[in-house]
Design a protein around this motif. Structure first.
Motif, PDB file in Angstrom:
ATOM      1  N   VAL A   6     -32.508  14.123  -4.968  1.00  0.00           N
ATOM      2  CA  VAL A   6     -31.062  14.282  -5.147  1.00  0.00           C
ATOM      3  C   VAL A   6     -30.661  13.656  -6.477  1.00  0.00           C
ATOM      4  N   ASP A   7     -29.522  14.123  -7.032  1.00  0.00           N
ATOM      5  CA  ASP A   7     -29.012  13.545  -8.267  1.00  0.00           C
ATOM      6  C   ASP A   7     -27.938  12.514  -7.947  1.00  0.00           C
ATOM      7  N   ALA A   8     -27.317  11.974  -9.007  1.00  0.00           N
ATOM      8  CA  ALA A   8     -26.344  10.895  -8.819  1.00  0.00           C
ATOM      9  C   ALA A   8     -25.109  11.361  -8.070  1.00  0.00           C
TER      10      ALA A   8
ATOM     11  N   THR B   5     -23.476  11.087   9.038  1.00  0.00           N
ATOM     12  CA  THR B   5     -22.933   9.765   9.375  1.00  0.00           C
ATOM     13  C   THR B   5     -22.494   9.005   8.133  1.00  0.00           C
ATOM     14  N   HIS B   6     -22.721   9.553   6.935  1.00  0.00           N
ATOM     15  CA  HIS B   6     -22.351   8.876   5.692  1.00  0.00           C
ATOM     16  C   HIS B   6     -21.379   9.758   4.909  1.00  0.00           C
ATOM     17  N   THR B   7     -20.386   9.125   4.299  1.00  0.00           N
ATOM     18  CA  THR B   7     -19.442   9.825   3.443  1.00  0.00           C
ATOM     19  C   THR B   7     -19.932   9.787   1.999  1.00  0.00           C
ATOM     20  N   GLN B   8     -19.223  10.504   1.127  1.00  0.00           N
ATOM     21  CA  GLN B   8     -19.567  10.491  -0.284  1.00  0.00           C
ATOM     22  C   GLN B   8     -19.410   9.093  -0.869  1.00  0.00           C
ATOM     23  N   ALA B   9     -18.416   8.383  -0.427  1.00  0.00           N
ATOM     24  CA  ALA B   9     -18.226   7.005  -0.900  1.00  0.00           C
ATOM     25  C   ALA B   9     -19.388   6.117  -0.472  1.00  0.00           C
ATOM     26  N   ASP B  10     -19.897   6.314   0.762  1.00  0.00           N
ATOM     27  CA  ASP B  10     -21.066   5.554   1.221  1.00  0.00           C
ATOM     28  C   ASP B  10     -22.271   5.841   0.340  1.00  0.00           C
ATOM     29  N   PHE B  11     -22.476   7.135   0.019  1.00  0.00           N
ATOM     30  CA  PHE B  11     -23.612   7.490  -0.838  1.00  0.00           C
ATOM     31  C   PHE B  11     -23.478   6.857  -2.218  1.00  0.00           C
ATOM     32  N   GLU B  12     -22.291   6.893  -2.792  1.00  0.00           N
ATOM     33  CA  GLU B  12     -22.104   6.319  -4.126  1.00  0.00           C
ATOM     34  C   GLU B  12     -22.333   4.812  -4.106  1.00  0.00           C
ATOM     35  N   ALA B  13     -21.933   4.154  -3.033  1.00  0.00           N
ATOM     36  CA  ALA B  13     -22.165   2.707  -2.924  1.00  0.00           C
ATOM     37  C   ALA B  13     -23.660   2.409  -2.850  1.00  0.00           C
ATOM     38  N   VAL B  14     -24.401   3.204  -2.074  1.00  0.00           N
ATOM     39  CA  VAL B  14     -25.853   3.013  -1.985  1.00  0.00           C
ATOM     40  C   VAL B  14     -26.506   3.307  -3.327  1.00  0.00           C
ATOM     41  N   TRP B  15     -26.031   4.362  -4.014  1.00  0.00           N
ATOM     42  CA  TRP B  15     -26.627   4.734  -5.313  1.00  0.00           C
ATOM     43  C   TRP B  15     -26.464   3.606  -6.337  1.00  0.00           C
ATOM     44  N   ARG B  16     -25.315   2.938  -6.319  1.00  0.00           N
ATOM     45  CA  ARG B  16     -25.095   1.841  -7.273  1.00  0.00           C
ATOM     46  C   ARG B  16     -26.033   0.671  -7.009  1.00  0.00           C
ATOM     47  N   GLN B  17     -26.514   0.540  -5.798  1.00  0.00           N
ATOM     48  CA  GLN B  17     -27.404  -0.572  -5.464  1.00  0.00           C
ATOM     49  C   GLN B  17     -28.874  -0.274  -5.750  1.00  0.00           C
ATOM     50  N   LEU B  18     -29.186   1.002  -6.028  1.00  0.00           N
ATOM     51  CA  LEU B  18     -30.591   1.367  -6.247  1.00  0.00           C
ATOM     52  C   LEU B  18     -31.100   0.816  -7.570  1.00  0.00           C
TER      53      LEU B  18
ATOM     54  N   LEU C 208     -35.101   5.402   0.515  1.00  0.00           N
ATOM     55  CA  LEU C 208     -34.533   5.957  -0.721  1.00  0.00           C
ATOM     56  C   LEU C 208     -34.958   5.115  -1.916  1.00  0.00           C
ATOM     57  N   GLY C 209     -35.520   5.783  -2.917  1.00  0.00           N
ATOM     58  CA  GLY C 209     -35.941   5.116  -4.147  1.00  0.00           C
ATOM     59  C   GLY C 209     -35.372   5.819  -5.362  1.00  0.00           C
ATOM     60  N   LEU C 210     -35.379   5.130  -6.505  1.00  0.00           N
ATOM     61  CA  LEU C 210     -34.824   5.669  -7.754  1.00  0.00           C
ATOM     62  C   LEU C 210     -35.950   6.093  -8.673  1.00  0.00           C
ATOM     63  N   LEU C 211     -35.827   7.306  -9.223  1.00  0.00           N
ATOM     64  CA  LEU C 211     -36.801   7.851 -10.156  1.00  0.00           C
ATOM     65  C   LEU C 211     -36.125   8.158 -11.483  1.00  0.00           C
ATOM     66  N   GLU C 212     -36.846   7.948 -12.599  1.00  0.00           N
ATOM     67  CA  GLU C 212     -36.350   8.304 -13.926  1.00  0.00           C
ATOM     68  C   GLU C 212     -37.240   9.408 -14.474  1.00  0.00           C
ATOM     69  N   LEU C 213     -36.669  10.608 -14.624  1.00  0.00           N
ATOM     70  CA  LEU C 213     -37.404  11.774 -15.095  1.00  0.00           C
ATOM     71  C   LEU C 213     -36.644  12.410 -16.241  1.00  0.00           C
TER      72      LEU C 213
ATOM     73  N   GLY D 166     -32.747  10.443  -7.111  1.00  0.00           N
ATOM     74  CA  GLY D 166     -33.108   9.699  -5.916  1.00  0.00           C
ATOM     75  C   GLY D 166     -34.154  10.469  -5.110  1.00  0.00           C
ATOM     76  N   LEU D 167     -35.229   9.779  -4.709  1.00  0.00           N
ATOM     77  CA  LEU D 167     -36.259  10.370  -3.855  1.00  0.00           C
ATOM     78  C   LEU D 167     -36.086   9.796  -2.459  1.00  0.00           C
ATOM     79  N   ALA D 168     -35.714  10.666  -1.523  1.00  0.00           N
ATOM     80  CA  ALA D 168     -35.446  10.241  -0.149  1.00  0.00           C
ATOM     81  C   ALA D 168     -36.539  10.784   0.766  1.00  0.00           C
ATOM     82  N   LEU D 169     -37.193   9.891   1.520  1.00  0.00           N
ATOM     83  CA  LEU D 169     -38.198  10.262   2.504  1.00  0.00           C
ATOM     84  C   LEU D 169     -37.576  10.039   3.881  1.00  0.00           C
ATOM     85  N   ALA D 170     -37.295  11.145   4.560  1.00  0.00           N
ATOM     86  CA  ALA D 170     -36.615  11.079   5.856  1.00  0.00           C
ATOM     87  C   ALA D 170     -37.628  11.308   6.980  1.00  0.00           C
TER      88      ALA D 170
END
Length: 587
Positions: free
Chosen positions: A265-267, A300-313, A339-344, A350-354
């Motif tokens: 996923v992207d930012a 179960t997560h909103t867009q705001a929840d995702f953005e908060a998690v993304w800022r912590q990665l 969820l991990g952060l990748l730089e390409l 974001g690489l998410a393994l569910a």
């Protein structure tokens, strides 16, 4: 050949070669042209002087005065090239002029680097005459018509220019013919090979069958080195591409076959790539998933929840979250997302393994229920033991009575069953509780020898022979002495029950290996069926009529509480139980 003539490099080389030759020829021939002009002017002056001397009488000129001399010299205008002149005395004063007066004065003639002047635009030539009849008295400056000189001069220039053009064209053509073979053709072939190589790599074609036309022109010069370097570079690129494709194929295969669902996923939370497991688990096709965002799947997560998690990665610091994935049909299931952060390519993804955790949730619920049942069983055992003790006391008191034989038999049977029930309750209570250890350093050889001596003294005859094998050096473990005694006593009792009276029980301490020591107890009894071996340590499973099936289960729990391992093997030579314990100081 046509392609060679239209090649930009050929045109550029031809232009600069032609221009260089023209410039060189001009530089070389300019002095010759100027010299030719001077020769024509000198010839004009010599010709006019000779003609004038032929027309003028020297004796007459010598006796004429100033005004008469001017009138006399007007006769020179009959010469077609003489247009006029000016007469100066020795002090530089102009005596007079006739015809078209020259622009050149005596003073200007004496100051310049040359005494004469050529006026090209006017086609006039002014020059002083050195005539013997006038020498030492007058100076005569004559104006000439130089149109003939100019025509001859331009004709000479035309001949020179034509020669220069012919030479330049010939040299340029010869140069191009040589360069075509040595430079232009190999470069054009190399260009075509580069295009072919790029298309082959881009179209993912078989590069092994490519034949490059420039390779036969790889001579022992700089251009040959470039062609050889191209071939080497192409080989390295194809090898690198092949390696990358193999890596990508292996990685893609690994990702596609992974048990977890992969999401890139992207930012903004938009899904950029997925594996097949993600498609199968959610019921979408790959193209459909690429149009969704995280909040469309993780309900179960909103867009705001995702953005908060993304800022912590942070790179290399993955986060683990639990959520709920919703399928295409509206149903859902619980997941654990790592969820991990990748730089390409300068971008962050974001690489998410569910992982589907329905089974784990069910197992946790089952374990919770089992824990509740265990607590309930322990409570029941505790509540039953007290009245059972009272019953045993009452039954034992009946032994003092003189009862008929029939009642005495029933009393013994009741006592025996009550004691068996009491042992079962004690075993259940022991199994339901986590072993509480009081660890201390224990020298395992000494413990085994002490237990062997004690058990041999308590053994009733006849019993199997006990063959004890210990090590001549100390082997220390850390454990609960009483619990380990219980383990070995239980295993030795089982070995005696399974071994015939004439058989042998071998109790051996093995040399330590990899920070562990193994203690084995082997009996000569009958082999146990392979399908029964895994069940021997399960609660309430037993092969003996008088057993309750908790002995080995409790023994295994005690061994595992010591960070050890219990293994049972059986074959035609008998059955062996091996207890492995870590040494003191070993992890």
């Amino acid at each position: 050949m046509g392609e060679f003539l239209t090649a930009r490099l050929s045109k550029r080389i031809a232009y600069w070669v032609f221009l260089s030759i023209v410039v060189i020829e001009v530089v070389i021939l300019v002095p010759s042209v100027m010299r030719r002009e001077r020769e024509l002017l000198n010839y004009l002056r010599s010709l006019s002087t000779a003609q004038a001397l032929g027309r003028l009488d020297a004796s007459t000129l010598a006796n004429l005065e100033d005004e008469m001399l001017v009138d006399y010299l007007q006769g020179l205008q009959t010469n077609q090239v003489i247009l006029g002149g000016a007469i100066y005395d020795q002090v530089g004063t102009q005596v007079g002029s006739f015809g078209e007066a020259p622009q050149l004065t005596l003073a200007a003639s004496q100051r310049g680097w040359s005494p004469d002047r050529y006026y090209r635009r006017q086609q006039r030539y002014d020059t002083p005459w050195d005539m013997p009849p006038l020498r030492d008295r007058y100076v005569l400056i004559v104006r000439h018509d130089a149109s003939g000189v100019q025509r001859e001069f331009f004709a000479f220039i035309g001949r020179i220019a034509g020669l220069v053009v012919i030479i330049s064209i010939f040299v340029t053509g010869a140069t191009l013919v040589v360069l075509r073979r040595l430079l232009i053709k190999p470069i054009m072939l190399l260009r075509q090979d580069l295009i072919t190589a790029g298309q082959a790599i881009g179209d993912d074609c078989d590069t092994q069958t490519l034949a490059f036309a420039s390779l036969p022109h790889a001579r022992a010069d700089e251009l040959g080195d470039v062609i050889a370097a191209f071939e080497q570079m192409f080989g390295q690129i194809t090898a690198a591409v092949a390696t990358r494709k193999q890596s990508e194929t292996r990685f893609r295969t690994l990702v596609e076959q992974a048990v977890d669902a992969f999401f890139v996923v992207d930012a903004a939370g938009q899904v950029r790539d997925v594996n097949q497991n993600a498609c199968d688990s959610l019921g979408y096709s790959r193209d459909e998933l690429l149009t969704l965002s995280v909040t469309d799947i993780q309900t179960t997560h909103t867009q705001a929840d995702f953005e908060a998690v993304w800022r912590q990665l942070r790179p290399g610091v993955p986060q683990t979250l639990e959520g709920w994935h919703q399928r295409k049909d509206g149903t859902g299931f619980p997941v654990e997302v790592r969820l991990g952060l990748l730089e390409l390519g300068g971008n962050c993804y974001g690489l998410a393994l569910a992982r589907d955790i329905r089974d784990r949730k069910a197992s946790e619920a089952a374990q919770a229920r089992l824990a509740e049942i265990g607590e309930l069983a322990a409570m029941i055992v505790h509540e039953v033991r007290s009245p059972l003790t009272t019953v045993l006391l009452g039954l034992n008191s009946f032994r003092s009575l003189d009862l008929p034989e029939r009642f005495q038999t029933r009393l013994e049977l009741a006592l025996e069953e009550s004691e068996r029930l009491q042992k079962l309750l004690n075993s259940i209570l022991m199994y339901s509780r986590n072993p509480a250890l009081v660890p201390e350093p224990i020298e395992i050889n000494a413990l085994v020898r002490h237990l062997a001596n004690t058990l041999e003294q308590d053994a009733s005859a006849p019993s199997p022979l006990l063959d004890l094998k210990t090590l001549p050096y100390a082997v220390n473990v850390r454990g609960d002495r009483d619990k380990l005694k219980q383990v070995f006593i239980n295993l030795l009792a089982n070995a005696r029950d399974a071994c015939p009276a004439t058989g042998t029980i071998t109790w051996a301490v093995q040399p330590p290996v990899a920070g562990q020591v193994a203690i084995s107890i082997h009996n000569d009894g009958e082999a146990i069926a392979p399908e029964l071996l895994p069940k021997l340590t399960q609660p309430f499973f037993t092969t003996r009529a008088s057993g309750n099936g908790l002995g080995l289960a409790i023994t295994k729990r005690l061994v595992e509480a010591h960070q050890g391992q219990l293994v049972i093997t059986s074959n035609a030579s008998g059955t062996e139980v091996t207890v492995t314990l870590p040494l003191v100081g070993s992890p």
